[in-house]
Design an enzyme around this catalytic site. Structure first.
Site, PDB file in Angstrom:
ATOM      1  CG  ASP A  95      -2.173   0.778   1.097  1.00 41.08           C
ATOM      2  OD1 ASP A  95      -2.414   1.337   0.014  1.00 41.08           O
ATOM      3  OD2 ASP A  95      -2.926   0.866   2.086  1.00 41.08           O
ATOM      4  CG  HIS A  96      -1.211   5.018   0.711  1.00 37.73           C
ATOM      5  ND1 HIS A  96      -1.556   6.049  -0.127  1.00 37.73           N
ATOM      6  CD2 HIS A  96      -2.379   4.430   1.080  1.00 37.73           C
ATOM      7  CE1 HIS A  96      -2.867   6.094  -0.264  1.00 37.73           C
ATOM      8  NE2 HIS A  96      -3.394   5.119   0.460  1.00 37.73           N
ATOM      9  CD  GLU A 169      -3.761   3.514   5.068  1.00 35.09           C
ATOM     10  OE1 GLU A 169      -4.643   2.690   5.314  1.00 35.09           O
ATOM     11  OE2 GLU A 169      -3.383   3.797   3.918  1.00 35.09           O
ATOM     12  CG  HIS A 212      -6.509   6.929   4.254  1.00 30.51           C
ATOM     13  ND1 HIS A 212      -5.423   7.643   3.797  1.00 30.51           N
ATOM     14  CD2 HIS A 212      -6.663   5.899   3.377  1.00 30.51           C
ATOM     15  CE1 HIS A 212      -4.938   7.065   2.715  1.00 30.51           C
ATOM     16  NE2 HIS A 212      -5.669   6.011   2.445  1.00 30.51           N
TER      17      HIS A 212
END
Length: 344
Positions: A95-96, A169, A212
């Site tokens: 993810d990110h 996040e 988020h």
């Protein structure tokens, strides 16, 4: 089944696009949450995506080690072994990853997969995300171009973000403002730089008000029609039909979204929806219940001995896995949308 091969992953994404459904992409931070994700997909009889963030990977390596690549590789290797016992296809994704962590996370992981491919094996992960939302679009796409070439060589799909996902996040925080909405110009610049698959397959996390975390109704305004506008402007540029969907889209910040918003986004070409906060709560809630209802058992109150069966981690992690799996199964049902999610 084994973790999805590059061919199986491509077929999963194609099937979602053709039948207008999306896969839940579940963030995990441990073997326990990974097991819950596998169980949830299996109980829904659905294929799915399991992903790990930079912070999740660091945590998974151990709080003394705190190494993102070590944690990501450990979770991926665990998944490759355990997933063989489940009757669904599962893809692994990171993810990110912002610019300052590329050299300590995505680039080394791509290199590991490249080495595996060079040795005749499949890549360790099936896709990786580059989050360039914090840098100017020109720099975002320049880095994306470099990463796309490396990912394609390693038989990996790249995910990029154009626009900004609000909220926080894993230490990546963004304000809730007009940057939450990807513009028509952003879509056009993206396809100019990356093409539509001829340079390598990529997923686009275009933003349409995504945030988020979970917010009370009215605090966040999702505008799924921005996804439709993006598909249309690029389809026109490429001379495609009016109903064409040139981008494979990703819905970030899916926790707490209304079902009708999810279904509308999926109808515009979303094939992956990230879910984290909802499943975190689902996992934690049974643990809290266990601790409150077995207070004198989990603690050695007033010098007593407590109750080993109550403080054995298995006694509460079993319920946590079951609850998180149930939430994932529900997400799979919601994301079937106009099509049907068919495993295998």
């Amino acid at each position: 089944m084994p973790i999805a091969t590059p061919e199986v992953y491509a077929e999963m994404l194609d099937r979602a696009k053709a039948n207008e459904f999306a896969y839940p992409a579940i963030n995990v931070t441990s073997s326990e949450t990974l097991n819950a994700a596998l169980r949830g997909f299996a109980e829904a009889e659905s294929d799915g995506i399991i992903q790990v963030s930079t912070g999740g990977a660091e945590f998974a390596s151990g709080t003394k080690v705190k190494d993102m690549v070590t944690g990501a590789v450990g979770l991926a290797e665990f998944a490759h072994v355990v997933a063989q016992k489940y009757p669904v296809n599962v893809a692994l994704h990171t993810d990110h990853c912002p610019k300052d962590k590329l050299d300590g996370f995505v680039r080394p992981l791509i290199a590991i997969s490249q080495q595996r491919v060079d040795n005749g094996q499949h890549p360790l992960f099936q896709s990786h995300m580059w989050d360039g939302s914090a840098v100017p679009l020109a720099e975002n796409l320049q880095i994306a171009t470099e990463l796309l070439a490396k990912a394609a060589a390693a038989r990996i799909v790249l995910e990029i973000e154009v626009g900004v996902v609000g909220g926080e996040e894993d230490g990546v925080a963004n304000e809730i403002n007009d940057k939450l909405y990807t513009s028509a110009e952003d879509y056009l610049k993206t396809v100019d730089a990356l093409g539509v698959g001829e340079k390598g397959r990529y997923l686009l996390a275009a933003t349409f008000g995504n945030v988020h975390g979970v917010y009370k109704p009215g605090n966040v305004k999702l505008r799924p029609e921005i996804l439709k506008q993006g598909q249309e402007v690029v389809a026109e540029k490429l001379g495609l039909g009016a109903d064409a969907k040139p981008f494979d889209l990703v819905f970030h910040g899916g926790s707490g979204s209304l079902l009708e918003e999810i279904q509308e986004a999926v109808s515009y070409g979303v094939i992956k929806m990230n879910i984290d906060t909802d499943t975190q709560y689902a996992f934690t809630r049974p643990i809290a219940t266990h601790m409150f209802t077995n207070y004198d058992g989990v603690l050695k109150v007033d010098g007593e001995v407590g109750n080993k069966k109550a403080y054995d981690p298995r006694s509460y992690l079993k319920a946590a896995e079951q609850a998180m799996a149930a939430r994932i199964t529900q997400a799979c049902e919601h994301l079937k949308s106009a099509g049907r999610m068919i495993a295998g």
